[in-house]
Design a protein around this motif. Structure first.
Motif, PDB file in Angstrom:
ATOM      1  N   THR A  72       0.811  -1.273  -0.045  1.00 45.16           N
ATOM      2  CA  THR A  72       0.106   0.201   0.214  1.00 45.16           C
ATOM      3  C   THR A  72       0.796   1.359   0.032  1.00 45.16           C
ATOM      4  O   THR A  72       0.537   2.089  -0.736  1.00 45.16           O
ATOM      5  CB  THR A  72      -0.996   0.092   1.246  1.00 45.16           C
ATOM      6  N   THR A  73       1.833   1.415   0.730  1.00 46.27           N
ATOM      7  CA  THR A  73       2.790   2.395   0.745  1.00 46.27           C
ATOM      8  C   THR A  73       3.613   2.439  -0.274  1.00 46.27           C
ATOM      9  O   THR A  73       3.747   3.451  -1.169  1.00 46.27           O
ATOM     10  CB  THR A  73       3.628   2.175   2.029  1.00 46.27           C
ATOM     11  N   ARG A  75       2.568   1.759  -3.309  1.00 51.19           N
ATOM     12  CA  ARG A  75       1.576   2.024  -4.336  1.00 51.19           C
ATOM     13  C   ARG A  75       1.382   3.801  -4.066  1.00 51.19           C
ATOM     14  O   ARG A  75       1.378   4.640  -5.219  1.00 51.19           O
ATOM     15  CB  ARG A  75       0.460   1.378  -4.468  1.00 51.19           C
ATOM     16  N   GLN A  76       1.398   4.314  -2.821  1.00 51.53           N
ATOM     17  CA  GLN A  76       1.255   5.531  -2.539  1.00 51.53           C
ATOM     18  C   GLN A  76       2.272   6.426  -3.124  1.00 51.53           C
ATOM     19  O   GLN A  76       2.224   7.439  -3.722  1.00 51.53           O
ATOM     20  CB  GLN A  76       1.054   5.813  -0.871  1.00 51.53           C
ATOM     21  N   ILE A  77       3.705   5.858  -2.995  1.00 53.59           N
ATOM     22  CA  ILE A  77       4.659   6.671  -3.232  1.00 53.59           C
ATOM     23  C   ILE A  77       4.670   6.677  -4.965  1.00 53.59           C
ATOM     24  O   ILE A  77       4.967   7.800  -5.512  1.00 53.59           O
ATOM     25  CB  ILE A  77       5.985   6.070  -2.926  1.00 53.59           C
ATOM     26  N   SER A  79       2.129   6.594  -6.954  1.00 56.49           N
ATOM     27  CA  SER A  79       0.803   7.477  -7.263  1.00 56.49           C
ATOM     28  C   SER A  79       1.318   8.817  -7.048  1.00 56.49           C
ATOM     29  O   SER A  79       1.289   9.649  -8.049  1.00 56.49           O
ATOM     30  CB  SER A  79      -0.167   7.161  -6.523  1.00 56.49           C
ATOM     31  N   LEU A  80       2.030   9.138  -5.969  1.00 53.12           N
ATOM     32  CA  LEU A  80       2.558  10.637  -5.953  1.00 53.12           C
ATOM     33  C   LEU A  80       3.628  10.943  -6.821  1.00 53.12           C
ATOM     34  O   LEU A  80       3.472  12.298  -7.520  1.00 53.12           O
ATOM     35  CB  LEU A  80       3.066  10.845  -4.539  1.00 53.12           C
ATOM     36  N   GLU A  83       1.566  11.475 -10.285  1.00 55.38           N
ATOM     37  CA  GLU A  83       0.940  12.847 -10.113  1.00 55.38           C
ATOM     38  C   GLU A  83       1.620  13.964 -10.308  1.00 55.38           C
ATOM     39  O   GLU A  83       1.411  15.167 -10.853  1.00 55.38           O
ATOM     40  CB  GLU A  83       0.216  12.944  -8.642  1.00 55.38           C
TER      41      GLU A  83
END
Length: 328
Positions: A72-73, A75-77, A79-80, A83
Protein backbone atom coordinates in the motif's frame (compact mmCIF):
# COMPACT_ATOMS: atom_id res chain seq x y z
CA UNK A 1 43.35 6.41 -0.15
CA UNK A 2 42.88 10.17 -0.57
CA UNK A 3 43.67 10.73 3.10
CA UNK A 4 46.88 8.75 2.66
CA UNK A 5 47.90 10.93 -0.29
CA UNK A 6 47.92 14.16 1.74
CA UNK A 7 50.99 16.18 0.74
CA UNK A 8 51.42 14.37 -2.59
CA UNK A 9 51.63 16.18 -5.92
CA UNK A 10 48.39 16.84 -7.79
CA UNK A 11 49.51 14.81 -10.83
CA UNK A 12 50.45 11.81 -8.65
CA UNK A 13 47.05 11.75 -6.92
CA UNK A 14 45.30 12.10 -10.30
CA UNK A 15 47.27 9.13 -11.66
CA UNK A 16 46.37 7.03 -8.62
CA UNK A 17 42.67 7.88 -8.94
CA UNK A 18 42.74 7.01 -12.64
CA UNK A 19 43.75 3.45 -11.71
CA UNK A 20 40.74 2.89 -9.45
CA UNK A 21 37.34 1.37 -10.19
CA UNK A 22 34.43 1.90 -7.80
CA UNK A 23 32.05 -0.89 -6.80
CA UNK A 24 29.36 1.52 -5.47
CA UNK A 25 28.04 4.88 -6.61
CA UNK A 26 30.01 7.73 -5.05
CA UNK A 27 27.20 10.31 -5.06
CA UNK A 28 27.33 14.10 -5.20
CA UNK A 29 27.53 14.68 -1.43
CA UNK A 30 30.48 12.37 -0.85
CA UNK A 31 32.13 13.65 -4.05
CA UNK A 32 31.98 17.24 -2.78
CA UNK A 33 33.50 16.19 0.54
CA UNK A 34 36.40 14.37 -1.09
CA UNK A 35 37.02 17.16 -3.60
CA UNK A 36 37.92 19.42 -0.68
CA UNK A 37 40.72 17.05 0.34
CA UNK A 38 42.40 16.95 -3.08
CA UNK A 39 45.49 19.04 -3.92
CA UNK A 40 44.58 20.47 -7.33
CA UNK A 41 42.61 20.59 -10.58
CA UNK A 42 43.98 17.36 -12.10
CA UNK A 43 43.07 15.17 -9.14
CA UNK A 44 39.65 16.82 -8.80
CA UNK A 45 38.87 16.11 -12.45
CA UNK A 46 40.07 12.51 -12.04
CA UNK A 47 37.75 12.04 -9.07
CA UNK A 48 34.82 13.61 -10.96
CA UNK A 49 35.44 11.21 -13.84
CA UNK A 50 35.57 8.27 -11.43
CA UNK A 51 32.30 9.40 -9.83
CA UNK A 52 30.60 9.78 -13.23
CA UNK A 53 31.58 6.25 -14.21
CA UNK A 54 29.96 4.99 -10.99
CA UNK A 55 26.60 6.69 -11.71
CA UNK A 56 24.95 3.43 -12.79
CA UNK A 57 26.10 1.40 -9.77
CA UNK A 58 24.15 0.84 -6.56
CA UNK A 59 24.55 3.50 -3.88
CA UNK A 60 25.64 2.53 -0.35
CA UNK A 61 22.53 1.62 1.69
CA UNK A 62 21.14 4.19 4.11
CA UNK A 63 22.68 3.75 7.56
CA UNK A 64 19.29 3.94 9.30
CA UNK A 65 17.29 2.36 6.50
CA UNK A 66 13.79 1.24 7.31
CA UNK A 67 12.43 -2.10 6.26
CA UNK A 68 10.65 -2.75 2.98
CA UNK A 69 7.41 -0.73 2.94
CA UNK A 70 4.17 -2.64 2.46
CA UNK A 71 2.51 -2.70 -0.96
CA UNK A 72 0.00 0.00 0.00
CA UNK A 73 2.81 2.41 0.89
CA UNK A 74 4.72 1.52 -2.26
CA UNK A 75 1.66 2.23 -4.41
CA UNK A 76 1.11 5.54 -2.63
CA UNK A 77 4.68 6.66 -3.35
CA UNK A 78 4.44 5.68 -7.02
CA UNK A 79 1.04 7.40 -7.31
CA UNK A 80 2.55 10.59 -5.90
CA UNK A 81 5.33 10.37 -8.51
CA UNK A 82 2.83 9.88 -11.34
CA UNK A 83 0.79 12.86 -10.11
CA UNK A 84 3.98 14.91 -9.84
CA UNK A 85 4.92 14.21 -13.46
CA UNK A 86 1.34 14.80 -14.70
CA UNK A 87 0.72 18.10 -12.91
CA UNK A 88 3.75 19.73 -11.29
CA UNK A 89 6.05 19.58 -14.32
CA UNK A 90 3.38 21.27 -16.44
CA UNK A 91 3.44 24.17 -13.98
CA UNK A 92 7.10 24.93 -14.63
CA UNK A 93 7.50 28.54 -15.80
CA UNK A 94 9.27 29.49 -19.00
CA UNK A 95 12.93 29.80 -18.02
CA UNK A 96 16.45 29.50 -19.27
CA UNK A 97 19.53 27.96 -17.69
CA UNK A 98 23.21 27.52 -18.42
CA UNK A 99 24.33 24.01 -19.39
CA UNK A 100 28.06 23.37 -19.01
CA UNK A 101 29.14 20.10 -20.61
CA UNK A 102 32.50 18.39 -20.46
CA UNK A 103 33.10 15.59 -22.97
CA UNK A 104 35.37 12.62 -22.31
CA UNK A 105 36.60 9.80 -24.52
CA UNK A 106 39.27 7.15 -24.60
CA UNK A 107 41.46 6.38 -27.61
CA UNK A 108 41.60 2.76 -28.80
CA UNK A 109 44.93 1.27 -29.69
CA UNK A 110 45.50 1.04 -33.46
CA UNK A 111 47.73 -1.55 -35.11
CA UNK A 112 49.18 -1.35 -38.61
CA UNK A 113 50.48 -4.81 -39.36
CA UNK A 114 52.68 -5.78 -36.42
CA UNK A 115 53.30 -2.17 -35.42
CA UNK A 116 51.35 -0.09 -32.90
CA UNK A 117 50.37 3.07 -34.77
CA UNK A 118 48.64 4.56 -31.73
CA UNK A 119 48.76 3.45 -28.14
CA UNK A 120 45.67 3.23 -25.96
CA UNK A 121 44.75 6.36 -24.03
CA UNK A 122 42.33 6.03 -21.07
CA UNK A 123 39.21 8.15 -20.72
CA UNK A 124 40.22 11.82 -20.65
CA UNK A 125 38.72 15.28 -21.14
CA UNK A 126 38.26 16.05 -24.83
CA UNK A 127 36.30 19.30 -24.99
CA UNK A 128 34.01 21.66 -23.09
CA UNK A 129 30.91 23.59 -24.15
CA UNK A 130 28.61 26.09 -22.46
CA UNK A 131 25.10 26.53 -23.86
CA UNK A 132 21.90 28.25 -22.88
CA UNK A 133 18.92 25.94 -22.48
CA UNK A 134 15.53 27.58 -22.95
CA UNK A 135 12.47 25.82 -21.53
CA UNK A 136 9.32 27.30 -23.05
CA UNK A 137 5.79 25.88 -23.23
CA UNK A 138 7.01 22.45 -22.14
CA UNK A 139 9.82 22.22 -24.70
CA UNK A 140 13.55 22.68 -24.31
CA UNK A 141 15.69 24.44 -26.90
CA UNK A 142 19.49 24.62 -26.76
CA UNK A 143 21.24 27.62 -28.26
CA UNK A 144 24.96 28.19 -28.52
CA UNK A 145 27.40 30.64 -30.01
CA UNK A 146 28.27 28.07 -32.67
CA UNK A 147 24.65 27.84 -33.75
CA UNK A 148 24.41 31.61 -33.91
CA UNK A 149 27.39 31.68 -36.30
CA UNK A 150 25.78 28.85 -38.32
CA UNK A 151 28.86 26.72 -37.89
CA UNK A 152 27.18 24.25 -35.60
CA UNK A 153 27.25 20.62 -36.67
CA UNK A 154 24.69 18.61 -34.66
CA UNK A 155 26.50 15.40 -35.55
CA UNK A 156 29.61 16.65 -33.76
CA UNK A 157 27.89 16.18 -30.39
CA UNK A 158 27.36 12.46 -30.26
CA UNK A 159 26.36 12.56 -26.59
CA UNK A 160 23.20 14.61 -26.48
CA UNK A 161 20.59 13.90 -23.81
CA UNK A 162 17.29 15.60 -24.56
CA UNK A 163 14.16 15.78 -22.43
CA UNK A 164 15.79 16.10 -18.99
CA UNK A 165 13.36 18.86 -17.97
CA UNK A 166 10.35 16.57 -18.00
CA UNK A 167 9.77 14.50 -21.16
CA UNK A 168 12.21 11.78 -20.11
CA UNK A 169 10.30 11.36 -16.83
CA UNK A 170 6.97 11.03 -18.62
CA UNK A 171 8.34 8.47 -21.06
CA UNK A 172 9.88 6.30 -18.35
CA UNK A 173 6.85 6.37 -16.03
CA UNK A 174 4.40 5.55 -18.82
CA UNK A 175 6.58 2.71 -20.11
CA UNK A 176 7.34 1.39 -16.61
CA UNK A 177 3.62 1.31 -15.82
CA UNK A 178 3.17 -1.05 -18.77
CA UNK A 179 6.35 -2.96 -18.00
CA UNK A 180 7.49 -3.78 -14.47
CA UNK A 181 8.35 -1.54 -11.54
CA UNK A 182 9.45 -2.99 -8.21
CA UNK A 183 10.71 -1.77 -4.87
CA UNK A 184 14.51 -1.63 -4.53
CA UNK A 185 15.70 0.15 -1.38
CA UNK A 186 15.80 3.30 0.75
CA UNK A 187 18.57 5.73 -0.11
CA UNK A 188 19.94 8.49 2.13
CA UNK A 189 19.99 12.05 0.73
CA UNK A 190 21.08 15.34 2.36
CA UNK A 191 17.45 16.32 2.97
CA UNK A 192 16.09 12.90 3.91
CA UNK A 193 15.50 9.39 2.63
CA UNK A 194 14.49 8.57 -0.92
CA UNK A 195 12.40 5.62 -2.08
CA UNK A 196 14.16 3.83 -4.94
CA UNK A 197 12.31 1.65 -7.44
CA UNK A 198 13.74 -0.48 -10.24
CA UNK A 199 11.93 -0.76 -13.56
CA UNK A 200 12.21 -2.80 -16.75
CA UNK A 201 10.71 -1.98 -20.16
CA UNK A 202 10.63 -4.36 -23.12
CA UNK A 203 11.26 -3.20 -26.67
CA UNK A 204 7.66 -3.96 -27.67
CA UNK A 205 6.27 -1.21 -25.42
CA UNK A 206 9.29 1.12 -25.37
CA UNK A 207 9.12 4.80 -26.34
CA UNK A 208 12.81 5.34 -25.61
CA UNK A 209 14.79 6.10 -28.76
CA UNK A 210 18.54 5.55 -28.99
CA UNK A 211 20.45 7.42 -31.67
CA UNK A 212 24.11 7.17 -32.61
CA UNK A 213 26.06 9.03 -35.26
CA UNK A 214 28.09 7.92 -36.98
CA UNK A 215 29.47 4.46 -37.75
CA UNK A 216 30.91 2.79 -40.85
CA UNK A 217 28.96 -0.02 -42.40
CA UNK A 218 30.98 -2.43 -44.56
CA UNK A 219 33.59 0.22 -45.12
CA UNK A 220 31.06 2.76 -46.40
CA UNK A 221 30.32 6.30 -45.36
CA UNK A 222 29.20 7.13 -41.84
CA UNK A 223 25.62 6.16 -41.06
CA UNK A 224 23.23 7.08 -38.26
CA UNK A 225 21.90 4.30 -36.04
CA UNK A 226 18.42 4.80 -34.59
CA UNK A 227 16.05 2.42 -32.80
CA UNK A 228 13.47 2.07 -30.06
CA UNK A 229 15.27 0.08 -27.39
CA UNK A 230 14.34 -2.02 -24.40
CA UNK A 231 15.75 -0.47 -21.24
CA UNK A 232 15.88 -0.59 -17.46
CA UNK A 233 16.98 1.61 -14.58
CA UNK A 234 16.11 3.21 -11.27
CA UNK A 235 13.80 6.01 -10.11
CA UNK A 236 14.51 7.81 -6.84
CA UNK A 237 11.40 9.45 -5.35
CA UNK A 238 10.91 11.85 -2.45
CA UNK A 239 8.14 10.01 -0.55
CA UNK A 240 6.82 13.24 0.98
CA UNK A 241 5.72 14.87 -2.28
CA UNK A 242 6.41 12.40 -5.12
CA UNK A 243 9.09 14.57 -6.74
CA UNK A 244 11.60 12.55 -8.74
CA UNK A 245 15.12 13.31 -7.59
CA UNK A 246 17.13 10.91 -9.74
CA UNK A 247 16.56 8.67 -12.71
CA UNK A 248 18.76 6.28 -14.68
CA UNK A 249 18.07 4.84 -18.13
CA UNK A 250 20.20 1.90 -19.31
CA UNK A 251 19.47 0.68 -22.83
CA UNK A 252 19.31 -3.09 -23.35
CA UNK A 253 21.17 -3.27 -26.64
CA UNK A 254 21.57 -6.25 -28.92
CA UNK A 255 24.81 -7.84 -30.10
CA UNK A 256 24.10 -6.65 -33.64
CA UNK A 257 23.85 -2.99 -32.56
CA UNK A 258 26.91 -0.77 -33.13
CA UNK A 259 26.93 0.19 -29.41
CA UNK A 260 27.33 -2.01 -26.38
CA UNK A 261 26.29 0.68 -23.88
CA UNK A 262 23.98 3.70 -23.93
CA UNK A 263 23.26 4.99 -20.42
CA UNK A 264 21.77 8.18 -18.96
CA UNK A 265 21.46 9.45 -15.40
CA UNK A 266 19.85 12.73 -14.28
CA UNK A 267 19.88 14.27 -10.81
CA UNK A 268 17.16 16.75 -9.84
CA UNK A 269 16.98 19.28 -7.02
CA UNK A 270 15.27 22.49 -5.87
CA UNK A 271 16.11 25.70 -7.76
CA UNK A 272 14.69 29.19 -7.29
CA UNK A 273 13.21 30.68 -10.47
CA UNK A 274 11.45 34.01 -10.45
CA UNK A 275 10.71 33.91 -6.73
CA UNK A 276 9.39 30.33 -6.76
CA UNK A 277 11.13 27.03 -5.99
CA UNK A 278 10.99 24.23 -8.57
CA UNK A 279 12.60 20.80 -8.92
CA UNK A 280 14.99 21.09 -11.89
CA UNK A 281 17.89 19.16 -13.41
CA UNK A 282 21.20 19.69 -11.61
CA UNK A 283 23.40 17.20 -13.42
CA UNK A 284 23.22 14.57 -16.14
CA UNK A 285 25.75 11.96 -17.22
CA UNK A 286 25.60 10.14 -20.57
CA UNK A 287 27.80 7.12 -21.31
CA UNK A 288 28.23 5.46 -24.70
CA UNK A 289 30.41 2.54 -25.74
CA UNK A 290 30.75 1.46 -29.36
CA UNK A 291 31.52 -2.11 -30.31
CA UNK A 292 34.76 -3.12 -31.95
CA UNK A 293 34.51 -4.77 -35.33
CA UNK A 294 35.89 -4.88 -38.84
CA UNK A 295 34.52 -1.41 -39.60
CA UNK A 296 34.81 0.35 -36.23
CA UNK A 297 36.86 0.50 -33.04
CA UNK A 298 35.62 -0.12 -29.52
CA UNK A 299 35.52 3.27 -27.83
CA UNK A 300 33.99 4.80 -24.70
CA UNK A 301 32.58 8.33 -24.65
CA UNK A 302 30.98 10.20 -21.80
CA UNK A 303 29.50 13.63 -21.13
CA UNK A 304 29.03 15.39 -17.79
CA UNK A 305 26.44 18.21 -17.93
CA UNK A 306 25.84 20.68 -15.09
CA UNK A 307 22.85 23.04 -15.02
CA UNK A 308 23.01 26.41 -13.26
CA UNK A 309 21.99 30.08 -13.43
CA UNK A 310 18.27 29.40 -13.75
CA UNK A 311 16.37 32.55 -14.73
CA UNK A 312 12.74 33.15 -15.53
CA UNK A 313 12.20 33.87 -19.23
CA UNK A 314 10.18 36.98 -20.00
CA UNK A 315 9.90 40.60 -18.98
CA UNK A 316 8.73 42.25 -15.80
CA UNK A 317 6.86 45.54 -15.42
CA UNK A 318 5.92 47.69 -12.46
CA UNK A 319 3.46 50.53 -12.00
CA UNK A 320 5.04 53.55 -10.27
CA UNK A 321 2.76 55.61 -8.01
CA UNK A 322 3.31 59.32 -7.24
CA UNK A 323 6.93 60.36 -6.83
CA UNK A 324 8.23 56.82 -6.43
CA UNK A 325 11.48 56.35 -8.27
CA UNK A 326 12.24 53.25 -10.33
CA UNK A 327 14.71 50.85 -8.79
CA UNK A 328 16.98 48.31 -10.41
Amino acid sequence: MISGEQGSKDSRVAETLAGLELSERLGSTRLAQLQGELPGAKSKEALTLLADLSEYLDAPPAADAEGVPDMTTQRQIVSLAVEYVKTTIHKLPNFYATRDVRYYEDMPEIHVGDLVARRYQPLHSKSQTSDRVLYRDGREVVTSAKEARRKYNPNAEILVTRGVFGPILRIVLVDAANGSMNWSHWEQAPTGKRAVFQYTVSRQISHYQVQYCCFDSNGGAGQTFEKLSAYHGEISIDPSDGSIRRITVVADLELTDPMSESNISVDYGPMEIGGGTYICPLKSVSLWETRGGHSSLQQTRMSDARFSQYRRFGSESRLLIGDEQPTQ
